[in-house]
Write an enzyme that holds these catalytic residues in place. Structure first.
Site, PDB file in Angstrom:
ATOM      1  N   SER A   1     -15.362  27.255  -7.216  1.00  0.00           N
ATOM      2  CA  SER A   1     -14.625  27.396  -8.239  1.00  0.00           C
ATOM      3  C   SER A   1     -14.672  27.242 -10.172  1.00  0.00           C
ATOM      4  CB  SER A   1     -12.880  27.673  -8.434  1.00  0.00           C
ATOM      5  OG  SER A   1     -11.890  27.783  -8.971  1.00  0.00           O
ATOM      6  N   ASN A   2     -13.689  26.850 -10.571  1.00  0.00           N
ATOM      7  CA  ASN A   2     -13.773  26.507 -12.070  1.00  0.00           C
ATOM      8  C   ASN A   2     -12.651  25.381 -12.955  1.00  0.00           C
ATOM      9  OD1 ASN A   2     -12.601  28.256 -13.819  1.00  0.00           O
ATOM     10  ND2 ASN A   2     -14.118  29.470 -12.273  1.00  0.00           N
ATOM     11  N   ARG A   3     -12.788  25.216 -13.773  1.00  0.00           N
ATOM     12  CA  ARG A   3     -11.883  24.392 -14.072  1.00  0.00           C
ATOM     13  C   ARG A   3     -10.751  24.967 -14.839  1.00  0.00           C
ATOM     14  NH1 ARG A   3     -15.036  21.387 -18.526  1.00  0.00           N
ATOM     15  NH2 ARG A   3     -12.900  20.575 -18.923  1.00  0.00           N
TER      16      ARG A   3
END
Ligand code: PMT
Length: 409
Positions: free
Chosen positions: A210-212
């Site tokens: 995923s990402n931030r």
């Protein structure tokens, strides 16, 4: 220029609380702002105030009964004529009936016919305000788009003190002005689709890529669109944020889920804003069971690396840009760390967007996770607008105004 309601028809509904006497002054305040004011009273209100009072102040007949002018179907007539409505004071009983859709008198029947921005100003005893049924009804009405103003805190009838006071007149007038402004916004009544959050690409039941992204930027856009009266669909990747009131939220997990949800909503949309951080790749193999260390492809002795095979996800924005059956204004985001504007312009063109909102996500007060952002908005034909550090909500307002200028159809 002083704020004005000139040329606007304001419907003022009054119910039977002690604060009903304040509605006469509110009617006068609305007239002073230039509004044409139509007052309707519940039976309970007539125990506290008289129609003649409102007729003298507004120069209009004040209605109290569904059956007084049956041939005119008053509740439908006054609801259709209104540009904005305010119910003040709104008692526990009135709020409960509004939430339940009960139409058993002139005021409640009128409410069910309204399609315009509506302000509800509760006033009641503290115990009644805090009752779970009242709280649930108020939440439901807010979710359906009503603006709830107050109650204020202070001295109540009978000498009690607490929350339950009708909000001050200047606060109520301000709410009506804002609601009337909402009706004027070009996105009022239009359909806006917003994506938010970071997609998750599963490896197994406990791991994902995923990402931030926290969803804050996308949620701010959804809230801003709802506030100007748009019908908003929010497609949200996993986030800790609560669903915004007055917005239909669809929760998705992966880029493929988001692709399917957005494509289903897109043909009916007037504006699509893609604030989500979508994973460009997903693992080719997804395990139903938690992967054991020795099950990883390429893993050997402890300390060796593993090779993860990834497949490219569809580019949702680019697919929207390619589809002929989609007439919506397309707004993309570009999360960049170097040469932000030139990469942003590249994405604007390659993805077929009308606008691209470029943010430098290497800055500590912009991009991922924070409540502020600093963006440059680029459009076709060389359009460029820089928005210096501002709350994500203020940035959202600018984005929506620019999208509204490009509305088609
Ligand atoms: O959520 P927050 O914590 O508030 O953070 C906000 C944000 C940094 C996530 C937001 O401001 C932002 O920049 N969103 C876009 C992030 C991103 O994925 O940018 P990108 O440059 O990789 O993608 C460009 C555009 O294509 C984006 O509109 C993206 O939604 C879209 N895209 C990307 C990949 C893909 N497979 N499909 C897409 O639709």
């Amino acid at each position: 220029m002083a704020p004005s309601l000139a040329g606007r028809e304001v419907l003022l509904g009054v119910s039977g609380g002690v604060a009903a006497y304040k509605a006469a002054s509110l009617a006068r305040g609305l007239k002073k702002l230039g509004a044409d004011v139509q007052v309707i009273l519940t039976g309970g209100a007539t125990r506290f105030v008289q129609p003649a009072q409102f007729e003298a102040l507004t120069g209009r007949r004040c209605y109290t009964d569904t059956f007084s002018d049956v041939e005119r179907i008053v509740h439908v007539e006054v609801a259709r004529r209104a540009d904005v409505a305010i119910f003040a004071p709104a008692t526990t009983n009135l709020i409960a009936k509004f939430a339940a859709g009960i139409a058993d008198d002139l005021v409640t029947s009128t409410f069910t016919c309204l399609t315009v921005p509506t302000v509800i100003a509760p006033a009641m005893h503290t115990e009644m305000w805090l009752h779970p049924a009242t709280q649930a009804a108020v939440r439901l009405l807010a979710e359906r788009g009503a603006t709830i103003v107050g109650p204020g805190e202070g001295e109540l009838a009978g000498g009690d003190v607490g929350p339950g006071r009708l909000e001050d007149e200047d606060v109520l007038l301000e709410a009506v002005l804002r609601a009337a402004g909402r009706a004027d916004h070009p996105l009022s009544g239009r359909r806006v689709v917003v994506t938010a959050g970071g997609t998750r690409e599963r490896l197994d039941p406990v791991r994902f890529l995923s990402n931030r992204s926290t969803g804050k930027m996308g949620y701010a856009i959804a809230e801003a669109a709802a506030a100007v009266g748009a019908t908003v669909d929010l497609v949200a990747a996993p986030t800790a944020l609560a669903d915004p009131p007055g917005v239909t939220t669809t929760h998705v997990e992966s880029a493929l889920d988001m692709h399917a949800a957005v494509m289903a909503l897109a043909p009916a949309a007037d504006v699509i804003v893609k604030a989500a951080a979508v994973s460009d790749f997903r693992p080719v193999a997804v395990s139903d069971q938690k992967l054991k260390k020795d099950a990883w492809t390429g893993s050997g002795a402890e300390g060796d690396g593993v090779t993860l095979e990834l497949a490219r996800n569809p580019d949702i924005l680019a697919d929207l840009g390619r589809r002929d059956d989609i007439d919506a204004v397309l707004v993309g985001f570009a999360a960049e760390t170097t040469d932000v504007e030139s990469y942003g312009r590249g994405k604007l063109e390659s993805k077929g967007a009308d606008l691209i909102v470029v943010n430098d996500v290497s800055q500590s007060d912009a991009g991922f996770g924070v409540d502020t952002n600093r963006v440059v908005i680029l459009g076709r034909d060389g359009f460029r607008r820089a928005v210096d550090l501002a709350s994500k909500r203020a940035v959202a307002d600018v984005i929506l105004d620019l999208a509204a200028e490009r509305l088609r159809g």
